[in-house]
Design a protein around this motif. Structure first.
Motif, PDB file in Angstrom:
ATOM      1  N   ASP A  97     -28.439   2.951  80.352  1.00  0.00           N
ATOM      2  CA  ASP A  97     -29.300   1.899  80.895  1.00  0.00           C
ATOM      3  C   ASP A  97     -28.996   1.738  82.383  1.00  0.00           C
ATOM      4  OD1 ASP A  97     -30.618  -0.422  81.627  1.00  0.00           O
ATOM      5  OD2 ASP A  97     -29.952  -1.583  79.896  1.00  0.00           O
ATOM      6  N   GLY A  98     -29.821   2.336  83.221  1.00  0.00           N
ATOM      7  CA  GLY A  98     -29.617   2.275  84.660  1.00  0.00           C
ATOM      8  C   GLY A  98     -29.824   0.896  85.251  1.00  0.00           C
ATOM      9  N   ASP A  99     -30.410  -0.016  84.499  1.00  0.00           N
ATOM     10  CA  ASP A  99     -30.597  -1.391  84.971  1.00  0.00           C
ATOM     11  C   ASP A  99     -29.409  -2.285  84.625  1.00  0.00           C
ATOM     12  OD1 ASP A  99     -33.063  -0.827  86.072  1.00  0.00           O
ATOM     13  OD2 ASP A  99     -34.176  -1.471  84.297  1.00  0.00           O
ATOM     14  N   CYS A 100     -28.495  -1.798  83.835  1.00  0.00           N
ATOM     15  CA  CYS A 100     -27.342  -2.587  83.388  1.00  0.00           C
ATOM     16  C   CYS A 100     -26.165  -2.356  84.342  1.00  0.00           C
ATOM     17  CB  CYS A 100     -26.961  -2.184  81.973  1.00  0.00           C
ATOM     18  SG  CYS A 100     -25.370  -2.841  81.427  1.00  0.00           S
ATOM     19  N   PRO A 101     -25.630  -3.426  84.939  1.00  0.00           N
ATOM     20  CA  PRO A 101     -24.513  -3.246  85.867  1.00  0.00           C
ATOM     21  C   PRO A 101     -23.257  -2.693  85.189  1.00  0.00           C
ATOM     22  CG  PRO A 101     -24.947  -5.588  85.500  1.00  0.00           C
ATOM     23  CD  PRO A 101     -26.045  -4.825  84.822  1.00  0.00           C
ATOM     24  N   LEU A 102     -23.043  -3.017  83.928  1.00  0.00           N
ATOM     25  CA  LEU A 102     -21.901  -2.454  83.199  1.00  0.00           C
ATOM     26  C   LEU A 102     -22.079  -0.953  83.005  1.00  0.00           C
ATOM     27  CD1 LEU A 102     -21.501  -5.103  80.356  1.00  0.00           C
ATOM     28  CD2 LEU A 102     -19.884  -4.676  82.191  1.00  0.00           C
ATOM     29  N   CYS A 103     -23.285  -0.576  82.578  1.00  0.00           N
ATOM     30  CA  CYS A 103     -23.579   0.839  82.332  1.00  0.00           C
ATOM     31  C   CYS A 103     -23.475   1.654  83.619  1.00  0.00           C
ATOM     32  CB  CYS A 103     -24.963   1.001  81.727  1.00  0.00           C
ATOM     33  SG  CYS A 103     -25.152   0.215  80.122  1.00  0.00           S
ATOM     34  N   ARG A 104     -24.002   1.122  84.696  1.00  0.00           N
ATOM     35  CA  ARG A 104     -23.937   1.847  85.976  1.00  0.00           C
ATOM     36  C   ARG A 104     -22.491   2.133  86.361  1.00  0.00           C
ATOM     37  NH1 ARG A 104     -27.995  -1.842  87.587  1.00  0.00           N
ATOM     38  NH2 ARG A 104     -26.460  -3.028  88.779  1.00  0.00           N
ATOM     39  N   ARG A 105     -21.620   1.146  86.201  1.00  0.00           N
ATOM     40  CA  ARG A 105     -20.208   1.340  86.540  1.00  0.00           C
ATOM     41  C   ARG A 105     -19.551   2.368  85.616  1.00  0.00           C
ATOM     42  NH1 ARG A 105     -21.276  -3.757  88.339  1.00  0.00           N
ATOM     43  NH2 ARG A 105     -20.032  -4.577  90.059  1.00  0.00           N
ATOM     44  N   GLU A 106     -19.823   2.233  84.331  1.00  0.00           N
ATOM     45  CA  GLU A 106     -19.220   3.156  83.376  1.00  0.00           C
ATOM     46  C   GLU A 106     -19.700   4.590  83.611  1.00  0.00           C
ATOM     47  OE1 GLU A 106     -18.935   3.985  78.631  1.00  0.00           O
ATOM     48  OE2 GLU A 106     -20.475   2.643  79.387  1.00  0.00           O
ATOM     49  N   ASP A 166     -30.986   8.451  82.832  1.00  0.00           N
ATOM     50  CA  ASP A 166     -31.256   7.011  82.936  1.00  0.00           C
ATOM     51  C   ASP A 166     -32.493   6.712  82.098  1.00  0.00           C
ATOM     52  OD1 ASP A 166     -31.906   4.409  83.592  1.00  0.00           O
ATOM     53  OD2 ASP A 166     -31.785   4.716  85.758  1.00  0.00           O
ATOM     54  N   ALA A 167     -32.291   6.041  80.974  1.00  0.00           N
ATOM     55  CA  ALA A 167     -33.390   5.759  80.046  1.00  0.00           C
ATOM     56  C   ALA A 167     -34.380   4.741  80.601  1.00  0.00           C
ATOM     57  CB  ALA A 167     -32.835   5.274  78.713  1.00  0.00           C
ATOM     58  N   THR A 168     -34.030   4.061  81.697  1.00  0.00           N
ATOM     59  CA  THR A 168     -34.962   3.106  82.295  1.00  0.00           C
ATOM     60  C   THR A 168     -35.951   3.796  83.227  1.00  0.00           C
ATOM     61  OG1 THR A 168     -33.469   2.570  84.133  1.00  0.00           O
ATOM     62  CG2 THR A 168     -33.312   1.209  82.138  1.00  0.00           C
ATOM     63  N   ASP A 169     -35.689   5.052  83.548  1.00  0.00           N
ATOM     64  CA  ASP A 169     -36.597   5.834  84.385  1.00  0.00           C
ATOM     65  C   ASP A 169     -37.833   6.165  83.556  1.00  0.00           C
ATOM     66  OD1 ASP A 169     -37.953   7.688  85.922  1.00  0.00           O
ATOM     67  OD2 ASP A 169     -36.208   8.958  86.282  1.00  0.00           O
ATOM     68  N   LEU A 199     -33.234   2.919  72.246  1.00  0.00           N
ATOM     69  CA  LEU A 199     -32.296   3.736  73.016  1.00  0.00           C
ATOM     70  C   LEU A 199     -31.449   2.869  73.947  1.00  0.00           C
ATOM     71  CD1 LEU A 199     -31.756   6.844  73.351  1.00  0.00           C
ATOM     72  CD2 LEU A 199     -33.100   6.671  75.432  1.00  0.00           C
ATOM     73  N   LEU A 200     -32.048   1.830  74.509  1.00  0.00           N
ATOM     74  CA  LEU A 200     -31.339   0.955  75.436  1.00  0.00           C
ATOM     75  C   LEU A 200     -30.474  -0.088  74.721  1.00  0.00           C
ATOM     76  CD1 LEU A 200     -34.155   0.419  78.076  1.00  0.00           C
ATOM     77  CD2 LEU A 200     -32.080   1.797  78.336  1.00  0.00           C
ATOM     78  N   ALA A 201     -30.731  -0.326  73.452  1.00  0.00           N
ATOM     79  CA  ALA A 201     -29.977  -1.338  72.714  1.00  0.00           C
ATOM     80  C   ALA A 201     -28.558  -0.875  72.388  1.00  0.00           C
ATOM     81  CB  ALA A 201     -30.710  -1.709  71.428  1.00  0.00           C
ATOM     82  N   ARG A 202     -28.386   0.424  72.231  1.00  0.00           N
ATOM     83  CA  ARG A 202     -27.075   1.002  71.919  1.00  0.00           C
ATOM     84  C   ARG A 202     -26.886   2.263  72.747  1.00  0.00           C
ATOM     85  NH1 ARG A 202     -24.319   0.035  67.078  1.00  0.00           N
ATOM     86  NH2 ARG A 202     -23.854   2.240  66.835  1.00  0.00           N
ATOM     87  N   PHE A 203     -25.659   2.677  72.885  1.00  0.00           N
ATOM     88  CA  PHE A 203     -25.334   3.902  73.613  1.00  0.00           C
ATOM     89  C   PHE A 203     -25.710   5.101  72.750  1.00  0.00           C
ATOM     90  CE2 PHE A 203     -22.250   7.033  75.299  1.00  0.00           C
ATOM     91  CZ  PHE A 203     -22.607   6.971  76.637  1.00  0.00           C
ATOM     92  N   HIS A 204     -26.385   6.106  73.337  1.00  0.00           N
ATOM     93  CA  HIS A 204     -26.812   7.290  72.602  1.00  0.00           C
ATOM     94  C   HIS A 204     -26.428   8.561  73.342  1.00  0.00           C
ATOM     95  CE1 HIS A 204     -29.382   4.338  70.613  1.00  0.00           C
ATOM     96  NE2 HIS A 204     -29.478   5.213  69.628  1.00  0.00           N
ATOM     97  N   ALA A 205     -26.139   9.589  72.569  1.00  0.00           N
ATOM     98  CA  ALA A 205     -25.847  10.914  73.110  1.00  0.00           C
ATOM     99  C   ALA A 205     -26.346  11.958  72.119  1.00  0.00           C
ATOM    100  CB  ALA A 205     -24.341  11.077  73.332  1.00  0.00           C
ATOM    101  N   ARG A 206     -26.598  13.146  72.637  1.00  0.00           N
ATOM    102  CA  ARG A 206     -26.956  14.276  71.770  1.00  0.00           C
ATOM    103  C   ARG A 206     -25.887  15.342  71.959  1.00  0.00           C
ATOM    104  NH1 ARG A 206     -32.419  15.883  72.754  1.00  0.00           N
ATOM    105  NH2 ARG A 206     -33.018  14.507  71.061  1.00  0.00           N
ATOM    106  N   GLU A 207     -25.239  15.676  70.856  1.00  0.00           N
ATOM    107  CA  GLU A 207     -24.192  16.698  70.854  1.00  0.00           C
ATOM    108  C   GLU A 207     -24.564  17.748  69.818  1.00  0.00           C
ATOM    109  OE1 GLU A 207     -19.375  16.612  70.718  1.00  0.00           O
ATOM    110  OE2 GLU A 207     -20.377  15.596  69.057  1.00  0.00           O
ATOM    111  N   ASP A 208     -24.628  19.004  70.242  1.00  0.00           N
ATOM    112  CA  ASP A 208     -24.980  20.102  69.336  1.00  0.00           C
ATOM    113  C   ASP A 208     -26.264  19.817  68.559  1.00  0.00           C
ATOM    114  OD1 ASP A 208     -22.697  21.491  70.141  1.00  0.00           O
ATOM    115  OD2 ASP A 208     -21.472  20.525  68.607  1.00  0.00           O
ATOM    116  N   GLY A 209     -27.241  19.223  69.242  1.00  0.00           N
ATOM    117  CA  GLY A 209     -28.534  18.950  68.638  1.00  0.00           C
ATOM    118  C   GLY A 209     -28.589  17.709  67.768  1.00  0.00           C
ATOM    119  N   GLN A 210     -27.462  17.039  67.579  1.00  0.00           N
ATOM    120  CA  GLN A 210     -27.418  15.840  66.734  1.00  0.00           C
ATOM    121  C   GLN A 210     -27.405  14.593  67.616  1.00  0.00           C
ATOM    122  OE1 GLN A 210     -23.968  15.571  64.203  1.00  0.00           O
ATOM    123  NE2 GLN A 210     -24.746  13.783  63.138  1.00  0.00           N
TER     124      GLN A 210
END
Length: 121
Positions: free
Chosen positions: A9-18, A35-38, A50-61
């Motif tokens: 979440d590029g609009d979240c100050p916590l997310c930007r720092r992390e 950045d999912a806000t783009d 997608l913005l409510a929780r942290f998401h990643a794709r690893e090995d297609g999952q």
């Protein structure tokens, strides 16, 4: 090592720092940060979800919450041991509980950081 995609979440100050910290630690460029806000960002699920929780794709999952964090940690050498430990169900369960607790206080932390950013000269 496979490529990892992380949505944030590029609009979240916590997310930007992390994410800024994770980018610095990802010296090998193993992670694609999106950045999912783009408006042009490709989202594998509804953008709101997608913005409510942290998401990643690893090995297609597609991973969410603590599992997504663990995948990101595995891609960064200094954090890899923590990410590998999270492959253990009990460790991942504990991390997910901590993450859910964090989600409860996140709005207050976001507001505090936004106020702080607004005050900075």
């Amino acid at each position: 090592m496979s490529r990892l995609t992380v949505w944030h979440d590029g609009d979240c100050p916590l997310c930007r720092r992390e994410i800024a910290l994770m980018r610095r630690l990802d010296r090998r460029g193993a992670i694609e940060f999106i950045d999912a806000t783009d408006g042009d960002a490709s989202c594998p699920i509804d953008r709101r979800d997608l913005l409510a929780r942290f998401h990643a794709r690893e090995d297609g999952q597609l991973l969410s919450g603590a599992a997504a964090f663990a995948a990101m940690w595995r891609a960064i050498p200094v954090l890899r041991p923590l990410g590998l430990a999270a492959r253990q169900p009990i460790v991942l369960s504990l991390l997910e509980r901590v993450y859910i607790g964090f989600l409860r206080v996140r709005p207050k932390l976001q507001r505090a950081l936004r106020r702080r950013e607004a005050v900075k000269p």
